[in-house]
Design a protein around this motif. Sequence first.
Motif, PDB file in Angstrom:
ATOM      1  N   ALA A  68       0.240   8.041   1.734  1.00 31.76           N
ATOM      2  CA  ALA A  68       1.591   7.671   2.180  1.00 31.76           C
ATOM      3  C   ALA A  68       1.759   7.947   3.670  1.00 31.76           C
ATOM      4  O   ALA A  68       2.379   7.154   4.379  1.00 31.76           O
ATOM      5  CB  ALA A  68       2.650   8.417   1.371  1.00 31.76           C
ATOM      6  N   GLU A  69       1.177   9.046   4.130  1.00 30.39           N
ATOM      7  CA  GLU A  69       1.283   9.341   5.568  1.00 30.39           C
ATOM      8  C   GLU A  69       0.600   8.253   6.391  1.00 30.39           C
ATOM      9  O   GLU A  69       1.128   7.804   7.411  1.00 30.39           O
ATOM     10  CB  GLU A  69       0.673  10.701   5.895  1.00 30.39           C
ATOM     11  N   ASP A  70      -0.581   7.802   5.940  1.00 31.73           N
ATOM     12  CA  ASP A  70      -1.290   6.734   6.658  1.00 31.73           C
ATOM     13  C   ASP A  70      -0.452   5.458   6.722  1.00 31.73           C
ATOM     14  O   ASP A  70      -0.369   4.813   7.769  1.00 31.73           O
ATOM     15  CB  ASP A  70      -2.623   6.416   5.977  1.00 31.73           C
ATOM     16  N   TRP A  71       0.186   5.091   5.596  1.00 35.69           N
ATOM     17  CA  TRP A  71       0.939   3.837   5.573  1.00 35.69           C
ATOM     18  C   TRP A  71       2.277   3.962   6.282  1.00 35.69           C
ATOM     19  O   TRP A  71       2.772   2.979   6.850  1.00 35.69           O
ATOM     20  CB  TRP A  71       1.059   3.303   4.155  1.00 35.69           C
ATOM     21  N   ILE A  72       2.851   5.148   6.319  1.00 35.34           N
ATOM     22  CA  ILE A  72       4.058   5.354   7.138  1.00 35.34           C
ATOM     23  C   ILE A  72       3.674   5.278   8.617  1.00 35.34           C
ATOM     24  O   ILE A  72       4.411   4.719   9.437  1.00 35.34           O
ATOM     25  CB  ILE A  72       4.749   6.695   6.788  1.00 35.34           C
ATOM     26  N   ASN A 131       0.811  -1.219   0.000  1.00 35.32           N
ATOM     27  CA  ASN A 131       0.000   0.000   0.000  1.00 35.32           C
ATOM     28  C   ASN A 131       0.842   1.265   0.000  1.00 35.32           C
ATOM     29  O   ASN A 131       0.428   2.275  -0.573  1.00 35.32           O
ATOM     30  CB  ASN A 131      -0.996  -0.016   1.160  1.00 35.32           C
ATOM     31  N   LEU A 132       2.003   1.213   0.594  1.00 36.90           N
ATOM     32  CA  LEU A 132       2.918   2.353   0.541  1.00 36.90           C
ATOM     33  C   LEU A 132       3.361   2.585  -0.904  1.00 36.90           C
ATOM     34  O   LEU A 132       3.363   3.715  -1.393  1.00 36.90           O
ATOM     35  CB  LEU A 132       4.117   2.117   1.465  1.00 36.90           C
ATOM     36  N   ALA A 133       3.687   1.503  -1.593  1.00 33.43           N
ATOM     37  CA  ALA A 133       4.078   1.610  -3.010  1.00 33.43           C
ATOM     38  C   ALA A 133       2.927   2.165  -3.851  1.00 33.43           C
ATOM     39  O   ALA A 133       3.132   3.052  -4.691  1.00 33.43           O
ATOM     40  CB  ALA A 133       4.510   0.246  -3.538  1.00 33.43           C
ATOM     41  N   LYS A 134       1.708   1.671  -3.612  1.00 35.62           N
ATOM     42  CA  LYS A 134       0.540   2.146  -4.367  1.00 35.62           C
ATOM     43  C   LYS A 134       0.316   3.642  -4.166  1.00 35.62           C
ATOM     44  O   LYS A 134       0.059   4.375  -5.121  1.00 35.62           O
ATOM     45  CB  LYS A 134      -0.724   1.388  -3.950  1.00 35.62           C
ATOM     46  N   THR A 135       0.381   4.091  -2.915  1.00 35.62           N
ATOM     47  CA  THR A 135       0.120   5.508  -2.644  1.00 35.62           C
ATOM     48  C   THR A 135       1.196   6.404  -3.242  1.00 35.62           C
ATOM     49  O   THR A 135       0.889   7.484  -3.735  1.00 35.62           O
ATOM     50  CB  THR A 135      -0.008   5.788  -1.130  1.00 35.62           C
TER      51      THR A 135
END
Length: 134
Positions: free
Chosen positions: A56-60, A42-46
């Motif tokens: 990206a902030e959510d997945w970080i 999901n980080l890659a997708k965002t």
Amino acid sequence: NMDREKVLGYVPQRENIYNRKLPHSAEQDADSEKYFAEIKLNLAKTILNNDIDKGAEDWIRNLHKYILLYGLKFSKEDHIFLIKVTFGLLTTKHVSSVALCTFAKVLHVLMKKKYLVKRTDLVIPWEPLFDLFK
């Protein structure tokens, strides 16, 4: 211990040692592997969708939760990659201050164990950080 490393496919950097004392510690490897794979995907997708401020902030933030739960339970290669990705997010232009704060906090958590990632393994340029605060 060697058998576990074969099952995981890597040598964990620095796990949360107290998780072994929990009642369902046997299932934790599968749970942590699933959560970490979800975070990376999901980080890659965002990032590919250029959704830095929210996605990206959510997945970080999820990565930070993972580290709080499981410690630095990933390979050295993943560790270095996560540092580079988080540094890249931190030095992205036109990002909200809230997201920057999250990226900086998690980058600190990833980098504070200096003995895990040596200077020869990773070199981070100082110029992007300087430009960020200009």
